[in-house]
Design a protein around this motif. Structure first.
Motif, PDB file in Angstrom:
ATOM      1  N   THR A  81     -16.310   0.201   4.262  1.00 13.04           N
ATOM      2  CA  THR A  81     -16.495  -1.243   4.189  1.00 13.04           C
ATOM      3  C   THR A  81     -16.577  -1.701   2.744  1.00 13.04           C
ATOM      4  OG1 THR A  81     -17.602  -1.091   6.303  1.00 13.04           O
ATOM      5  CG2 THR A  81     -17.882  -3.126   5.081  1.00 13.04           C
ATOM      6  N   TYR A 125     -13.038  -1.846   1.526  1.00 12.04           N
ATOM      7  CA  TYR A 125     -12.281  -2.981   2.063  1.00 12.04           C
ATOM      8  C   TYR A 125     -12.707  -4.299   1.423  1.00 12.04           C
ATOM      9  CZ  TYR A 125      -9.203  -1.221   5.700  1.00 12.04           C
ATOM     10  OH  TYR A 125      -8.168  -0.638   6.356  1.00 12.04           O
ATOM     11  N   LEU A 183     -10.401  -6.737  -0.820  1.00 11.33           N
ATOM     12  CA  LEU A 183     -10.105  -8.102  -0.375  1.00 11.33           C
ATOM     13  C   LEU A 183     -10.504  -9.121  -1.444  1.00 11.33           C
ATOM     14  CD1 LEU A 183     -11.197  -7.877   3.359  1.00 11.33           C
ATOM     15  CD2 LEU A 183      -8.906  -8.400   2.507  1.00 11.33           C
ATOM     16  N   MET A 240     -11.601  -3.372  12.014  1.00  5.92           N
ATOM     17  CA  MET A 240     -10.714  -3.512  10.856  1.00  5.92           C
ATOM     18  C   MET A 240      -9.244  -3.371  11.249  1.00  5.92           C
ATOM     19  SD  MET A 240     -12.210  -4.069   7.972  1.00  5.92           S
ATOM     20  CE  MET A 240     -13.839  -4.074   7.244  1.00  5.92           C
ATOM     21  N   SER A 275      -6.994  -7.457  11.789  1.00  6.91           N
ATOM     22  CA  SER A 275      -5.749  -6.965  11.191  1.00  6.91           C
ATOM     23  C   SER A 275      -5.014  -8.060  10.417  1.00  6.91           C
ATOM     24  CB  SER A 275      -4.839  -6.372  12.260  1.00  6.91           C
ATOM     25  OG  SER A 275      -4.513  -7.349  13.198  1.00  6.91           O
ATOM     26  N   THR A 323      -6.712  -7.465   7.030  1.00  4.37           N
ATOM     27  CA  THR A 323      -6.701  -6.139   6.406  1.00  4.37           C
ATOM     28  C   THR A 323      -5.360  -5.425   6.539  1.00  4.37           C
ATOM     29  OG1 THR A 323      -7.400  -5.103   8.463  1.00  4.37           O
ATOM     30  CG2 THR A 323      -9.126  -5.829   6.978  1.00  4.37           C
ATOM     31  N   SER A 347      -5.110  -1.745  -2.883  1.00  2.00           N
ATOM     32  CA  SER A 347      -6.377  -2.023  -3.542  1.00  2.00           C
ATOM     33  C   SER A 347      -6.127  -1.843  -5.030  1.00  2.00           C
ATOM     34  CB  SER A 347      -7.412  -1.019  -3.028  1.00  2.00           C
ATOM     35  OG  SER A 347      -8.615  -1.187  -3.715  1.00  2.00           O
TER      36      SER A 347
END
Lengths: 453, 288, 326
Positions: C68, C71, C75, C129, C134, C137, C145
């Motif tokens: 997490t 992610y 983001l 996720m 979706s 992500t 990333s």
């Protein structure tokens, strides 16, 4: 320190052991980094594959196929490289990625910076390639995979992927053959058998693995339908977890949607379990199409009698009927050679990486140098036809030409097999029922088949 | 359709039952959770496979031999790996279990290769009509063998050795003071647990599943969920939790699609544990 | 025994020193730098897990926080155009908030029950996720990333390496100070005997929650570092192996101290890669499993316990085996 305890013998030994292990590790890396005497030039191919862990079946098959291909080239003296004015032998360095992204990144770095390979060929699984692709691209080493099906690998924009090529039957490709098969062959067959009007839409259910792989197949189906408007409608699309063994609830849902046909994107154990449970357990008397990756001896054996009448995609050579066309002879020779060496039919992963290896060597021949940029350019511009195409490839490609598309993908042909269970022999016999040019058997609708509503 | 969903939920429960009862028995007496239980199950399936193919024997007849081999292996594991570290901290026991999963999975690959295997049943085509549904004969055999094994287990727990078993699981020190040779009881728990795992694995493979050393992981995890859900050490708890899990999973997969199946199992587990932090039947081992 | 800054410095300093000079003798070898960077990240990850274990709460699902963190940070960089150096602490804080929520759920659970519930969280979050979220992500396809420094920058991998070292070093120091503080003392007290701690006036719930928040903050930080370092994240980050690694590292290294976690991560990773480089295939997993069992058999307190009483070496790596489950 308040308490200063005497160290027991055991502790001392253990400590010594740790020190030795760490020292050995250090020594190994030191050795690995020592500038070695420049050996006579050879073509260095790095090949990272999952040789252990859950994907090891595929990794080992790919390693076997690459070893066979390199052996065949070396038997001819290697690859002629103009810059050196002679044939250079090929040396392949295999590494194990353990199906782990961290390990994949480590071994890729080792290949490109320590071993200093000229090209990297191999690997399996899109998630892994997304990770180690970054390393190969950073060092501008041509990297060619045939075991990662995501089309996004060649289309990502966060890094420059111009050195990456993908020779897999990528997931967008499957539906572009399966849908025409359903539309041109299967739909008319059931219309005729059950007296349905020509205007009736085929009711298609999709059962897909919840992974980039399965998702890709589903997206491809949707794309095809929106683009070409075949008389096919998707009446249900259900995902299942990777590694699922109990498909009964999914199949009940599918049964409720009254499909004419089920397209399933799954791996071998999943496909086998679903086919067994569909007819035997939940009484879903319909036909399934299984995706490319199950075109494998293990599957035809394992599914047994439940494979009877079911469909399987193929690119040829894995299974007994090698697809007709210019590549047929080479395909048959490859199957024989692979079987002689490893005692098993080559699975789809082995076949694809084998011909990929040949293509890359052809590109090096054309580049006439081991300069990485030149090899990349040669790959981008490569066009194998006629004799060259027939000798390098083992599966047929669109138009009987091998070339990369603009986004570094290829267009391999896909045919459809129908399995027929032979009770006496205790095995499934394979006949190609579509398209017509490859046909070896007629499509049959089984007596137990029940169409949807 | 609903009764079919329920039926397959019950069937899923019967698959979990043998595996989780064996796991829970080991916990009951030794207070350890054997992380490699799912791997023992797959080893059992492999041994059945080898015996059945090499002697071209009916796989059902190979199961007892496989159970015997796996049981011996289980006892060896208890003696060599778990006994020496007993009482040095739960995390050490977990680590040993994890280490054993590496050993077993890769031993199986070395011995049988990474390819997928299947255990064909001679009765694969046979189905028996019961009321509105037709059940494959292999499933009926599976359910029958499961029931017989569980009944035998309950009968055993009523005998004198069974008494020492129950005593040890309630209070091993007291049992030791009463003259129970708890070392023997520990070994016996691994013996029975591993034998049950082998039976479970073989039945699962016969029901039409292809397997390699890595396919057992999902079922292994389910067995842990069942054990925790039912309450550690409680065999009736494990049986009821198998039923809950089988039904919840099957109906969730039917209603919301397969991706939520595993997550739902854990959501159910979390919900139950918030209400009852020691599991449904938690708070002390119970055997009958 | 005085617990001052010098002690702390003495414990972390060798590690930092090793980290700082490591690339130099190897002439900035990309391979070694990559190896070391991934190693430092796993040291931090193991130490974050260890902090929670100190309070007697054993997490079997730290991948939930690792993933997490990765992610959220990715983001934030992609959609809010933040620098990774800003997004990482933000993502870690967000992860800590999620960790607090999960901590609340787990508050009454002990031992195996806690282990199994935490085991489930990565699976639940992975499903969210890959499926529900979706659109954000990229689902199973994953998402890029962005790297800490642009690869276009000269010597960027050296910069990247020292940045990771600095962040990990700072984080380890914080974790070390925290576990030597009143908080750490209280946590170990709770782990030893929750009832007794409560009687002596330690609000055990508050402390346990705090342990969750701190541990998941640093777990999230390790994950976001990993994400930015790898350049791409996909839901596979939540797989079981990600959760099990820190457990193996800490149990082998020695529970209850930052040094033990570091020692474990380094020893296990080195041993593992050594076995792989010997060219062993499946045998190496068997060998590795046997090695783990032998280590626990002969050093049930972890490797750090063997070093106890060797003050000149690693005085502060003192595997306090405080935790008790069940």
């Amino acid at each position: 320190m308040t308490q200063r305890r005497a160290v027991t013998k055991l502790q001392a030994i253990a400590l010594l052991a740790i020190v030795v292990v760490i020292a050995l590790g250090g020594l190994y890396y030191y050795m690995a980094l020592m500038p070695t005497k420049a050996p006579p030039r050879e073509i260095l191919v790095g090949s990272p594959n999952p040789l252990t862990g859950p994907a090891s079946k595929h990794g080992i098959e790919m390693r076997n196929a690459i070893a066979l291909a390199a052996e065949e080239w070396n038997a001819k003296g290697g690859v002629y490289v103009k810059e050196f004015g002679r044939r250079l032998p090929i040396r392949v360095i295999f590494k194990d990625t353990e199906s782990s992204r961290d390990t994949a990144v480590k071994v890729m770095t080792e290949l490109v910076t320590v071993d200093k390979v000229d090209v990297v060929i191999g690997n399996f699984g899109s998630a892994i390639v997304f990770a180690d692709q970054v390393v190969a691209m950073e060092h501008k080493v041509p990297y060619i995979t045939s075991g990662a099906s995501s089309v996004l690998l060649t289309r990502r924009t966060d890094i420059d992927v111009s050195y990456y090529f993908n020779t897999a039957t990528h997931t967008e490709l499957y539906p572009f053959y399966t849908m025409p098969f359903l539309d041109e062959a299967f739909r008319p067959a059931i219309n005729k058998k059950f007296g349905f009007p020509e205007t009736r839409n085929l009711r298609l259910a999709i059962l897909y693995q919840d992974s980039p792989y399965g998702k890709g197949v589903l997206e491809g189906c949707k794309l095809y339908i929106s683009k070409f408007k075949p008389k096919i409608e998707i009446v249900e699309a259900i995902p299942f977890k990777l590694g699922e063994t109990d498909f009964r609830p999914h199949l009940l849902r599918i049964k409720e949607s009254k499909p004419d046909f089920v397209y399933m994107a799954a791996f071998i154990p999943e496909q086998t379990a679903a086919l067994t449970q569909a007819r035997r357990d939940v009484g879903l008397n319909t036909l399934f199409q299984s995706v490319i990756c199950n075109d494998d001896e293990d599957f035809y054996k394992g599914v047994g009698q439940w494979g009877d009448y079911q469909f399987q995609e193929t690119t040829g050579t894995t299974s007994v009927p090698v697809l007709k066309g210019p590549t047929r002879e080479n395909g048959e020779r490859f199957v024989k050679a692979y079987r002689a060496k490893y005692g098993k039919l080559p699975a789809q992963m082995a076949t694809h990486i084998y011909q990929t290896f040949n293509v890359v060597m052809k590109a090096i021949e054309r580049a006439g140098t081991l300069d990485k940029r030149a090899i990349r350019d040669a790959l981008e511009g490569i066009e194998l036809r006629g004799e060259e195409y027939a000798n390098a490839l083992v599966c047929p490609f669109e138009g009987d030409v091998f070339r990369f598309t603009k986004d570094h993908l290829v267009n391999m042909r896909i045919a459809v097999i129908q399995m027929r269970w032979n009770e006496a022999k205790g095995e499934n016999e394979l006949g190609i029922v579509w398209p017509d040019e490859y046909k070896t058997a007629e499509l049959e609708i089984p007596p137990w088949y029940a169409p949807g509503a | 359709m609903i009764h079919e969903v329920l039926l397959w939920g019950l069937y899923a429960a019967s698959v979990y039952m043998l595996l989780s009862v064996g796991l829970n028995m080991i916990f009951g007496v030794m207070k350890i959770v054997n992380f490699a239980h799912g791997e023992l199950m797959i080893l059992g399936a492999y041994i059945t496979f080898s015996i059945a193919t090499s002697l071209s024997l009916n796989p059902y007849l190979a199961i007892p031999i496989s159970a015997l081999f796996t049981a011996i292996l289980g006892v060896a594991v208890e003696r060599l790996c778990f006994r020496p570290i007993l009482g040095t901290g739960k995390l050490n026991e977990i680590l040993v279990g994890l280490a054993l999963t590496y050993v077993f999975q890769n031993f199986a690959i070395t011995a049988w290769g990474p390819n997928l295997r299947s255990l064909g049943s001679p009765y694969a085509a046979l189905s028996i009509l019961i009321g509105p549904v037709s059940l494959p004969f292999d499933y009926l055999m599976g359910i029958g063998i499961t029931a017989a094994a569980l009944l035998a287990l309950f009968a055993f727990l009523r005998t004198e050795s069974g008494l020492s078993f129950r005593g040890t699981s309630q209070d091993s020190e007291a049992a030791m003071l009463m003259g129970v040779r708890i070392g023997r009881v520990f070994a016996l728990s691994f013996l029975i647990g591993s034998a049950l795992a082998a039976v479970a694995g073989s039945l699962w493979a016969i029901s039409g599943q292809m397997f390699n050393p890595f396919t057992g992981a999902h079922l292994g995890v389910r067995a842990f969920v069942v054990v925790i859900l039912g309450g550690l050490g409680s065999i009736p708890g494990a049986m009821i939790a198998s039923l809950i899990l089988g039904l919840v999973e099957t109906s969730v997969a039917f209603a919301f699609g397969g991706v939520w199946r595993e997550a739902a199992a854990f959501l159910a587990l979390t919900a139950v544990l918030i209400l009852r932090p020691m599991g449904v039947f938690g708070g002390g081992p119970r055997y009958a | 025994m005085p617990d001052g800054i010098p002690r702390v410095a003495a414990s972390i300093a060798p590690l930092l020193l090793a980290a700082a000079i490591l690339p130099l003798p190897f002439g900035g070898s990309a391979h070694l730098i990559r190896y070391a960077t991934l190693l430092w990240i796993s040291v931090l990850y193991a130490a974050s897990w260890n902090f929670l274990a100190q309070s007697g709460q054993v997490s079997f699902g730290h991948a939930a926080f690792f993933g997490t963190g990765a992610y959220i940070s990715a983001l934030l960089v992609r959609d809010a155009a933040l620098s990774p150096f800003v997004s990482m602490p933000l993502a870690s804080s967000a992860t800590a908030l999620i960790g607090l929520g999960i901590g609340l759920i787990c508050l009454r659970l002990t031992a195996w029950f806690l282990a199994m519930v935490t085991f489930g969280f990565p699976i639940i979050i992975q499903t969210l996720m890959a499926y529900q979220l979706s659109w954000l992500t990229g689902g199973w396809d994953g998402m890029p990333s962005f790297r800490l420094f642009s690869p276009a920058m000269p010597l960027y991998h050296i910069w990247e390496y020292y940045s990771v070292c600095a962040i990990v070093g700072l984080a380890l120091l914080t974790l070390h100070l925290l576990s030597r503080s009143r908080l750490g003392l209280a946590l170990r007290g709770i782990a030893q005997n929750e009832l007794a701690s409560r009687v002596s006036g330690i609000g055990s719930y508050r402390y346990k929650l705090l342990a969750f928040a701190v541990s998941t903050f640093f777990g999230g930080l390790a994950g976001s570092l990993h994400g930015h370092y790898m350049g791409y994240i996909s839901p596979e980050i939540y797989e079981v192996g990600t959760s099990l690694n820190p457990i193996i590292f800490c149990v082998i290294g020695g529970l209850g101290s930052v040094g033990g976690a570091a020692l474990g991560a380094i020893a296990v990773t080195l041993a593992w890669d050594l076995l792989r480089s010997l060219g062993l295939m499946w045998e190496r997993f068997i060998l590795f499993g046997i090695l783990l069992i032998l280590t626990i058999r002969f050093a049930p307190g972890g490797l750090a316990s063997l070093l106890r009483g060797w003050p000149p070496l690693l005085g502060s790596i003192r595997g306090g085996r405080g935790e008790r489950m069940g």
